[in-house]
Design an enzyme around this catalytic site. Structure first.
Site, PDB file in Angstrom:
ATOM      1  N   ASP A 221       0.841  -1.203   0.000  1.00  9.38           N
ATOM      2  CA  ASP A 221       0.000   0.000   0.000  1.00  9.38           C
ATOM      3  C   ASP A 221       0.875   1.252   0.000  1.00  9.38           C
ATOM      4  OD1 ASP A 221       0.874  -0.065   2.621  1.00  9.38           O
ATOM      5  OD2 ASP A 221      -1.113   0.128   3.535  1.00  9.38           O
ATOM      6  N   SER A 222       2.196   1.062   0.047  1.00 12.52           N
ATOM      7  CA  SER A 222       3.121   2.176  -0.182  1.00 12.52           C
ATOM      8  C   SER A 222       2.847   2.821  -1.536  1.00 12.52           C
ATOM      9  CB  SER A 222       4.578   1.672  -0.130  1.00 12.52           C
ATOM     10  OG  SER A 222       4.752   0.548  -0.973  1.00 12.52           O
TER      11      SER A 222
ATOM     12  N   LYS B 248      -0.908  -9.433   3.008  1.00 11.19           N
ATOM     13  CA  LYS B 248      -0.157  -8.894   4.152  1.00 11.19           C
ATOM     14  C   LYS B 248      -1.041  -7.934   4.929  1.00 11.19           C
ATOM     15  CE  LYS B 248       3.233  -5.717   3.750  1.00 11.19           C
ATOM     16  NZ  LYS B 248       2.648  -4.626   4.564  1.00 11.19           N
TER      17      LYS B 248
ATOM     18  N   GLU C 177       9.315  -3.774  10.452  1.00 15.36           N
ATOM     19  CA  GLU C 177       9.684  -2.486   9.856  1.00 15.36           C
ATOM     20  C   GLU C 177      10.086  -1.489  10.926  1.00 15.36           C
ATOM     21  OE1 GLU C 177       6.939  -0.817   6.999  1.00 15.36           O
ATOM     22  OE2 GLU C 177       8.071   1.072   6.892  1.00 15.36           O
TER      23      GLU C 177
HETATM   24  O1  KIV Z   1       3.513  -1.098   1.616  1.00  9.11           O
HETATM   25  C1  KIV Z   1       4.670  -1.519   1.560  1.00  9.11           C
HETATM   26  O2  KIV Z   1       5.405  -1.290   0.591  1.00  9.11           O
HETATM   27  C2  KIV Z   1       5.166  -2.291   2.680  1.00  9.11           C
HETATM   28  C3  KIV Z   1       6.631  -2.610   2.713  1.00  9.11           C
HETATM   29  C4  KIV Z   1       7.386  -1.405   3.105  1.00  9.11           C
HETATM   30  C5  KIV Z   1       6.916  -3.762   3.600  1.00  9.11           C
HETATM   31  O3  KIV Z   1       4.423  -2.630   3.546  1.00  9.11           O
END
Ligand code: KIV
Length: 276
Positions: free
Chosen positions: A47-48, A116, A189
């Site tokens: 979700d980044s 995730k 993280e």
């Molecule tokens: O959203 C994302 O890219 C993440 C990674 C930083 C693990 O959760």
């Protein structure tokens, strides 16, 4: 089926055999193809994308449909890597039923092989239900960007002792709760290296670190950080392996100059009346 295909149980084997897991985010076909061909083990549609693709200042606005859209593109590109799709804010917190429906969509409509979820003890029951339904879950604790308001910014967690959210002992409890609930791996993280090492040592499932030091079972980076495609503040852990921002700026500048001076297109890049 490709015998080299990375599947959910392979990550535990990699931990047991001491083979580090390499994970990267990907959001579209070309970069997913490049990373898959390079041999990256896990592709995460994170979700980044809200920040690095959509330009938002947090991950909170990202919707399940945004993740689905990008997961489909990555799924078309992926041959070998395990494909994990992130569950965005409010797609799994309201009820377990909603979590199941949304996770199921990422698998069924998106082509993801696992989902995730950010959170620890508070979402353990949700993780248990998903895992019971054979929807593989990767956990994510520490600096969880969906908790940006509670944390007061994107801040390293686990530096202080305690069992309240973000405390060192609480993060250990969170990790253990996720493992007990059936998560197959957990992202650590933004936490001190020694805490990540302790969690990694206590868990049977693999840990994948980002800003969590060298002792995790694997590492993950956001592709825009790896490739130098990020603008503004770059966190300390985000090692740049190249500078695509600069390369793209130079290419655009050169194109602009050639258009303005009529140097492009030249004969080589133009069609004649009859093709040879
Ligand atoms: O959203 C994302 O890219 C993440 C990674 C930083 C693990 O959760």
């Amino acid at each position: 089926m490709d015998k080299d295909k990375v599947r959910v149980p392979d990550l535990s084997r990699m931990k047991a055999e001491g083979r580090p897991i390499a994970m990267l985010t990907a959001y579209d076909y070309p970069f997913a193809r490049i990373f898959d061909q390079a041999g990256i083990d896990v592709l995460l549609v994170g979700d980044s994308l809200g920040m690095v693709v959509q330009g938002a200042d947090s991950t909170l606005p990202v919707t399940i449909d945004d993740i689905l859209y990008h997961t489909r593109m990555v799924a078309r590109a992926r041959r070998r890597a395990l494909l994990v799709a992130d569950m965005p804010f409010l797609s799994f917190q309201v009820s377990i039923e909603e979590a199941i429906r949304n996770a199921g969509r990422l698998i069924k409509e998106g082509g993801a092989e696992a989902v995730k979820l950010e959170g620890g003890i508070a979402i353990a029951e949700t993780v248990r239900r998903l895992a019971d339904l054979d929807i593989p879950v990767m956990g994510h604790i520490g600096l969880t960007p969906q908790s940006v308001h509670r944390m007061g910014g994107h801040r390293v967690q686990g530096r202080r002792a305690g069992r309240t959210a973000g405390g060192r002992e609480r993060l250990i409890d969170d990790a253990r709760a996720l493992e007990a609930a059936g998560a197959f791996a957990v992202v650590l993280e933004g936490m001190p290296s020694d805490l990540a090492a302790e969690i990694t040592g206590r868990l049977k499932i693999p840990t994948v670190g980002i800003g969590a030091g060298p002792d995790c079972d694997g590492q993950v980076l956001v592709m825009h950080d790896l490739l130098g495609l990020s603008e503004g503040f770059i966190p300390r852990f985000a090692k740049r392996y190249t500078n695509l921002w600069q390369a793209a700026s130079e290419a655009a500048g050169e194109y602009l100059r050639e258009v303005r001076t009529h140097a492009f297109p030249d004969a080589e890049h133009s069609y004649g009346r009859k093709s040879a």
